[in-house]
Scaffold this active site. Structure first.
Site, PDB file in Angstrom:
ATOM      1  N   GLU A  80      -4.314   3.978   6.127  1.00  0.00           N
ATOM      2  CA  GLU A  80      -4.282   3.807   4.839  1.00  0.00           C
ATOM      3  C   GLU A  80      -4.568   5.331   3.871  1.00  0.00           C
ATOM      4  O   GLU A  80      -4.267   5.697   3.084  1.00  0.00           O
ATOM      5  CB  GLU A  80      -5.094   2.704   4.047  1.00  0.00           C
ATOM      6  CG  GLU A  80      -4.619   2.238   2.775  1.00  0.00           C
ATOM      7  CD  GLU A  80      -5.394   1.117   2.342  1.00  0.00           C
ATOM      8  OE1 GLU A  80      -5.939   1.200   1.072  1.00  0.00           O
ATOM      9  OE2 GLU A  80      -5.650   0.251   2.981  1.00  0.00           O
TER      10      GLU A  80
ATOM     11  N   SER B 286     -11.329   1.215   3.037  1.00  0.00           N
ATOM     12  CA  SER B 286     -10.543   0.735   4.378  1.00  0.00           C
ATOM     13  C   SER B 286      -9.765   1.935   5.049  1.00  0.00           C
ATOM     14  O   SER B 286      -8.738   2.391   3.996  1.00  0.00           O
ATOM     15  CB  SER B 286      -9.522  -0.646   3.884  1.00  0.00           C
ATOM     16  OG  SER B 286     -10.274  -1.767   3.338  1.00  0.00           O
TER      17      SER B 286
ATOM     18  N   ARG C  12       0.859  -1.118  -0.089  1.00  0.00           N
ATOM     19  CA  ARG C  12      -0.119  -0.131   0.090  1.00  0.00           C
ATOM     20  C   ARG C  12       0.856   1.169   0.069  1.00  0.00           C
ATOM     21  O   ARG C  12       0.317   2.330   0.468  1.00  0.00           O
ATOM     22  CB  ARG C  12      -1.010   0.008   1.234  1.00  0.00           C
ATOM     23  CG  ARG C  12      -2.021  -1.305   1.253  1.00  0.00           C
ATOM     24  CD  ARG C  12      -2.890  -0.915  -0.106  1.00  0.00           C
ATOM     25  NE  ARG C  12      -3.708  -2.222   0.005  1.00  0.00           N
ATOM     26  CZ  ARG C  12      -3.393  -3.323  -0.870  1.00  0.00           C
ATOM     27  NH1 ARG C  12      -2.236  -3.685  -1.314  1.00  0.00           N
ATOM     28  NH2 ARG C  12      -4.175  -4.564  -0.582  1.00  0.00           N
TER      29      ARG C  12
END
Length: 338
Positions: free
Chosen positions: A334, A238, A164
């Protein structure tokens, strides 16, 4: 001709649906318009680039310039017996781009269906789902250096992809604006159905003739069952990354929490689902006035209508602290917190 607007509401441009204002706002639809906009910005003026607004948490007004990336276009630029090279402009909606590839029989992106955001954001954070990451299908990208206005191409190696993340979230953060991305996709698909509930969903759907469209349909069905539609409930998907810990630490946790899931990675590392940690810490489905943690997916923080970004940030910090207290594991957002 670009238009410089002042005191613009960013509520329509972030999927949390949070109210915040930009002191200055410029939308660009061509690279030349982007270069023109960069010349108008003072070197010390704060700058934020917006794509789909699905990976930001606005906690206050932005006292600078917001550049809205609206670059559009998808082109087949090369092919051989086994592959196609497809160039997509950075402002293209990610999911619509995936569907376009599926319609043309270009395989490799089907597991990444229904991820919110734009094409340009995809390599920035190396988006991934159901066993596939951008780095698996990435060929190159083009970007403009903010300070100089120079055009530059980046290879996969130069993007330094990690879990990520990429170089655009680390050493080059805030230094470039991605304008287009080239993907190398397959003419003959390699089906990836082993991750998560894909195979079970395909069985439930009665699929006997496997195709990239069938996998995409299954992924869409799974995501829609778990994740709220930002049009109905403000969210950014998320909120936290899945943490990675040493295997020896994982074994110690298993002794105390036998049901803790983990996925083995290279170099004696184990990835732990952040959703499991957050749920076990008691946060799933909790509401706090206008904000909360989604009832179906503890990784998703939500704005029920009139929530404030600063309150969502506070909630995220409380969740992070409680997970660290209970499991000794650090979870990190994130989402970019502005």
């Amino acid at each position: 001709m670009i238009k410089l607007e002042q005191n613009v509401s960013l509520k329509p441009f972030n999927t949390f649906g949070l109210e915040a204002k930009a002191a200055h706002f410029i939308a660009f639809t061509t690279v030349n318009e982007l270069l023109e906009a960069l010349k108008m910005i003072e070197s010390d003026e704060p700058l934020m680039v917006l794509g789909g607004g699905s990976n930001i948490l606005l906690t206050k007004d932005f006292e600078g310039v917001v550049l809205k990336n609206e670059l559009q276009g998808i082109d087949l630029i090369d092919e051989d017996r086994n592959h196609v090279w497809v160039k997509a402009m950075a402002g293209e909606n990610w999911h619509q781009f995936v569907l376009h590839c599926i319609e043309n029989g270009w395989a490799g992106l089907e597991n990444l269906s229904l991820i919110p955001g734009t094409v340009g954001a995809a390599p920035m954070q190396n988006i991934g789902a159901y066993g596939v990451e951008i780095k698996d299908v990435f060929h190159s990208l083009e970007a403009v250096e903010i300070a100089s206005g120079k055009y530059q191409e980046f290879t996969a190696e130069e993007c330094e992809f990690g879990y990520r993340e990429s170089v655009f979230k680390t050493s080059l953060k805030g230094k470039y604006i991605i304008t287009s991305v080239v993907f190398r996709l397959d003419k003959t698909p390699t089906f990836n159905t082993s991750y998560g509930a894909i195979q079970a969903t395909l069985d439930e759907m009665g699929v006997t003739d496997l195709s990239i469209k069938a996998i995409s349909d299954a992924v869409i069905k799974i995501r829609q069952s778990k994740l709220p539609d930002p049009v109905e409930i403000g969210n950014s998907g998320s909120f936290f990354k899945n943490p990675t810990i040493d295997n020896i630490d994982y074994q110690g946790l298993r002794a105390e929490f036998p049901s803790i899931p983990g996925y083995k990675l290279p170099e004696q590392k184990v990835k732990i689902p952040a959703a499991w940690l957050i749920e076990q810490a008691g946060w799933k489905g909790k509401t706090f006035g206008e904000i909360g943690v989604h009832k179906n997916h503890p990784l998703v923080l939500v704005n029920y209508g009139n929530g404030k970004g600063e309150d969502i940030k506070k909630l995220a910090l409380e969740i992070k602290a409680s997970v660290a207290s209970k499991f000794g594991i650090e979870i990190t957002p994130e989402v970019n917190i502005i």
